[in-house]
Design a protein around this motif. Structure first.
Motif, mmCIF file in Angstrom:
data_model
loop_
_atom_site.group_PDB
_atom_site.id
_atom_site.type_symbol
_atom_site.label_atom_id
_atom_site.label_comp_id
_atom_site.label_asym_id
_atom_site.label_seq_id
_atom_site.Cartn_x
_atom_site.Cartn_y
_atom_site.Cartn_z
ATOM 1 N N VAL A 192 0.855 -1.183 0.000
ATOM 2 C CA VAL A 192 0.000 0.000 0.000
ATOM 3 C C VAL A 192 0.891 1.233 0.000
ATOM 4 C CG1 VAL A 192 -1.900 -1.153 1.196
ATOM 5 C CG2 VAL A 192 -0.119 -0.001 2.521
ATOM 6 N N PRO A 193 0.443 2.304 -0.638
ATOM 7 C CA PRO A 193 1.266 3.520 -0.665
ATOM 8 C C PRO A 193 1.249 4.235 0.688
ATOM 9 C CG PRO A 193 -0.830 3.894 -1.760
ATOM 10 C CD PRO A 193 -0.786 2.433 -1.433
ATOM 11 N N VAL A 194 2.367 4.783 1.045
ATOM 12 C CA VAL A 194 2.471 5.606 2.256
ATOM 13 C C VAL A 194 3.141 6.924 1.861
ATOM 14 C CG1 VAL A 194 2.548 3.701 3.895
ATOM 15 C CG2 VAL A 194 4.669 4.510 2.861
ATOM 16 N N GLU A 195 2.805 7.954 2.590
ATOM 17 C CA GLU A 195 3.380 9.262 2.310
ATOM 18 C C GLU A 195 3.474 10.073 3.596
ATOM 19 O OE1 GLU A 195 0.651 10.692 -0.630
ATOM 20 O OE2 GLU A 195 -0.777 11.420 0.865
ATOM 21 N N ALA A 196 4.335 11.064 3.566
ATOM 22 C CA ALA A 196 4.523 11.912 4.747
ATOM 23 C C ALA A 196 4.710 13.352 4.290
ATOM 24 C CB ALA A 196 5.730 11.460 5.564
ATOM 25 N N ASP A 197 3.998 14.266 4.942
ATOM 26 C CA ASP A 197 4.173 15.680 4.595
ATOM 27 C C ASP A 197 5.317 16.279 5.406
ATOM 28 O OD1 ASP A 197 3.190 16.162 7.162
ATOM 29 O OD2 ASP A 197 1.195 16.694 6.469
ATOM 30 N N GLY A 198 5.621 17.518 5.115
ATOM 31 C CA GLY A 198 6.765 18.147 5.755
ATOM 32 C C GLY A 198 6.648 18.250 7.256
ATOM 33 N N SER A 199 5.454 18.549 7.751
ATOM 34 C CA SER A 199 5.285 18.693 9.195
ATOM 35 C C SER A 199 5.450 17.361 9.912
ATOM 36 C CB SER A 199 3.913 19.299 9.504
ATOM 37 O OG SER A 199 2.878 18.476 9.000
ATOM 38 N N THR A 200 5.192 16.261 9.201
ATOM 39 C CA THR A 200 5.400 14.937 9.792
ATOM 40 C C THR A 200 6.878 14.580 9.801
ATOM 41 O OG1 THR A 200 3.227 14.209 9.012
ATOM 42 C CG2 THR A 200 4.786 12.493 9.628
ATOM 43 N N VAL A 201 7.578 14.945 8.751
ATOM 44 C CA VAL A 201 9.014 14.653 8.666
ATOM 45 C C VAL A 201 9.777 15.466 9.703
ATOM 46 C CG1 VAL A 201 11.060 14.801 7.201
ATOM 47 C CG2 VAL A 201 8.878 14.035 6.233
ATOM 48 N N THR A 202 9.519 16.764 9.761
ATOM 49 C CA THR A 202 10.157 17.644 10.744
ATOM 50 C C THR A 202 9.324 18.900 10.923
ATOM 51 O OG1 THR A 202 12.100 19.008 11.238
ATOM 52 C CG2 THR A 202 11.626 18.598 8.918
ATOM 53 N N GLY A 203 9.079 19.249 12.149
ATOM 54 C CA GLY A 203 8.314 20.457 12.429
ATOM 55 C C GLY A 203 9.188 21.691 12.628
ATOM 56 N N VAL A 204 10.508 21.504 12.487
ATOM 57 C CA VAL A 204 11.438 22.608 12.749
ATOM 58 C C VAL A 204 11.258 23.779 11.780
ATOM 59 C CG1 VAL A 204 13.879 23.279 12.841
ATOM 60 C CG2 VAL A 204 13.117 21.129 13.877
ATOM 61 N N PRO A 205 11.188 23.552 10.448
ATOM 62 C CA PRO A 205 11.032 24.704 9.545
ATOM 63 C C PRO A 205 9.793 25.546 9.841
ATOM 64 C CG PRO A 205 11.692 22.771 8.307
ATOM 65 C CD PRO A 205 11.343 22.302 9.687
ATOM 66 N N THR A 206 8.677 24.894 10.131
ATOM 67 C CA THR A 206 7.446 25.634 10.425
ATOM 68 C C THR A 206 7.614 26.488 11.682
ATOM 69 O OG1 THR A 206 6.052 23.962 9.390
ATOM 70 C CG2 THR A 206 5.006 25.410 10.996
ATOM 71 N N ALA A 207 8.172 25.878 12.738
ATOM 72 C CA ALA A 207 8.356 26.609 13.992
ATOM 73 C C ALA A 207 9.300 27.791 13.811
ATOM 74 C CB ALA A 207 8.895 25.665 15.061
ATOM 75 N N LEU A 208 10.393 27.592 13.083
ATOM 76 C CA LEU A 208 11.356 28.673 12.898
ATOM 77 C C LEU A 208 10.826 29.755 11.961
ATOM 78 C CD1 LEU A 208 14.785 26.787 12.728
ATOM 79 C CD2 LEU A 208 13.794 28.087 14.618
ATOM 80 N N ALA A 209 9.965 29.375 11.007
ATOM 81 C CA ALA A 209 9.352 30.388 10.139
ATOM 82 C C ALA A 209 8.456 31.318 10.952
ATOM 83 C CB ALA A 209 8.556 29.714 9.028
ATOM 84 N N ILE A 210 7.737 30.752 11.908
ATOM 85 C CA ILE A 210 6.879 31.572 12.772
ATOM 86 C C ILE A 210 7.727 32.490 13.651
ATOM 87 C CG2 ILE A 210 5.214 31.480 14.669
ATOM 88 C CD1 ILE A 210 4.167 28.873 13.455
ATOM 89 N N VAL A 211 8.825 31.946 14.184
ATOM 90 C CA VAL A 211 9.741 32.759 14.984
ATOM 91 C C VAL A 211 10.325 33.889 14.128
ATOM 92 C CG1 VAL A 211 11.949 32.765 16.210
ATOM 93 C CG2 VAL A 211 10.323 30.914 16.584
ATOM 94 N N GLY A 212 10.728 33.538 12.907
ATOM 95 C CA GLY A 212 11.294 34.544 12.020
ATOM 96 C C GLY A 212 10.300 35.630 11.661
ATOM 97 N N LEU A 213 9.050 35.245 11.438
ATOM 98 C CA LEU A 213 8.026 36.232 11.097
ATOM 99 C C LEU A 213 7.798 37.193 12.261
ATOM 100 C CD1 LEU A 213 6.228 36.872 8.682
ATOM 101 C CD2 LEU A 213 4.448 35.446 9.702
ATOM 102 N N ALA A 214 7.783 36.646 13.478
ATOM 103 C CA ALA A 214 7.630 37.502 14.657
ATOM 104 C C ALA A 214 8.830 38.434 14.813
ATOM 105 C CB ALA A 214 7.467 36.637 15.912
ATOM 106 N N ALA A 215 10.035 37.905 14.565
ATOM 107 C CA ALA A 215 11.239 38.729 14.677
ATOM 108 C C ALA A 215 11.263 39.823 13.624
ATOM 109 C CB ALA A 215 12.480 37.845 14.544
ATOM 110 N N LEU A 216 10.732 39.534 12.435
ATOM 111 C CA LEU A 216 10.712 40.521 11.357
ATOM 112 C C LEU A 216 9.958 41.776 11.770
ATOM 113 C CD1 LEU A 216 11.280 41.245 8.375
ATOM 114 C CD2 LEU A 216 9.122 40.113 7.804
ATOM 115 N N PHE A 217 8.821 41.608 12.427
ATOM 116 C CA PHE A 217 8.039 42.766 12.846
ATOM 117 C C PHE A 217 8.554 43.354 14.158
ATOM 118 C CE2 PHE A 217 5.189 40.460 10.001
ATOM 119 C CZ PHE A 217 4.827 41.488 9.136
ATOM 120 N N ALA A 218 9.206 42.510 14.971
ATOM 121 C CA ALA A 218 9.771 43.021 16.223
ATOM 122 C C ALA A 218 10.963 43.940 15.968
ATOM 123 C CB ALA A 218 10.197 41.856 17.122
ATOM 124 N N VAL A 219 11.599 43.799 14.807
ATOM 125 C CA VAL A 219 12.740 44.654 14.469
ATOM 126 C C VAL A 219 12.367 46.130 14.563
ATOM 127 C CG1 VAL A 219 14.175 45.419 12.534
ATOM 128 C CG2 VAL A 219 14.000 42.998 13.059
#
Length: 211
Positions: free
Chosen positions: A61-88
């Motif tokens: 049977v086919p199996v698949e995994a999205d990015g958040s399943t593989v690693t949640g680090v990019p999503t978390a750091l993108a949110i941190v970066g977005l907050a830092a962008l406006f905090a500047v």
């Protein structure tokens, strides 16, 4: 006839304290790069990163995994970066440098995590084990999509935004000063006193407008 001294004409504050052209351009570039990069990371992290098959009951049977399943680090750091962008824009001097560094590090970390996740098979192995009921099961025919690299590209845009903030942030305006000025009561303008009229123009007000 006596000497006549020239009276200096006050210049509007906007002309005296305008943000340098280079500062405006770098500010616009940083905002565009940071916002676009965070958007790319958040969207691409939800796409399928890896695909394969798992053996179940003599078949597969086919199996698949999205990015958040593989690693949640990019999503978390993108949110941190977005907050830092406006905090500047809410801090100055050393605080702005620190926040800009956080913005750059968020982009660098997200890019690294995405590249490492592009070759990761742990998420698909876990999915294969869940489907087959065999904890030792491993995915077969493993393939990876382009989305991890799209995520990494978005993260690099966040990194660039942070580098712009580190290099040119000293020339950018801060929200604090504008908020402090807007919180003060505007001085009373006497239309019969020329110096009051000039001061009103200097503040960006219309001295001819009634109360």
């Amino acid at each position: 006839m006596g000497d006549v001294s020239a009276v200096p004409v006050p210049q509007p504050r906007a002309a005296r304290a305008a943000v340098p052209t280079g500062g405006r351009r770098s500010l616009a570039a940083a905002l565009l790069l940071g916002a676009l990069g965070a958007t790319v990371v958040l969207l691409s992290a939800g796409q399928i990163w890896a695909e394969g098959t798992a053996s179940v009951g003599g078949g597969s049977v086919p199996v698949e995994a999205d990015g958040s399943t593989v690693t949640g680090v990019p999503t978390a750091l993108a949110i941190v970066g977005l907050a830092a962008l406006f905090a500047v824009f809410a801090v100055r001097r050393t605080g702005r440098t620190l926040v800009a560094a956080l913005l750059a590090l968020s982009g660098a970390g997200a890019a690294l995590a995405a590249v490492l996740g592009a070759s990761d098979s742990a998420a698909l192995d876990a999915e294969a084990a869940r489907i087959s009921g065999d904890t030792a099961a491993a995915v077969a025919g493993l393939t990876h999509t382009v989305w991890p690299y799209v995520t990494a590209a978005g993260a690099l845009l966040i990194l660039l935004a942070g580098l712009f903030a580190l290099r040119f942030g000293k020339d950018w305006p801060a929200m604090g000063g504008r908020y402090e000025r807007s919180g003060r009561k505007a001085p009373t303008t006497d239309p019969d006193r020329p110096e009051d009229l000039w001061k009103a123009l200097d503040r960006g007000e219309d001295p001819t407008r009634g109360e």
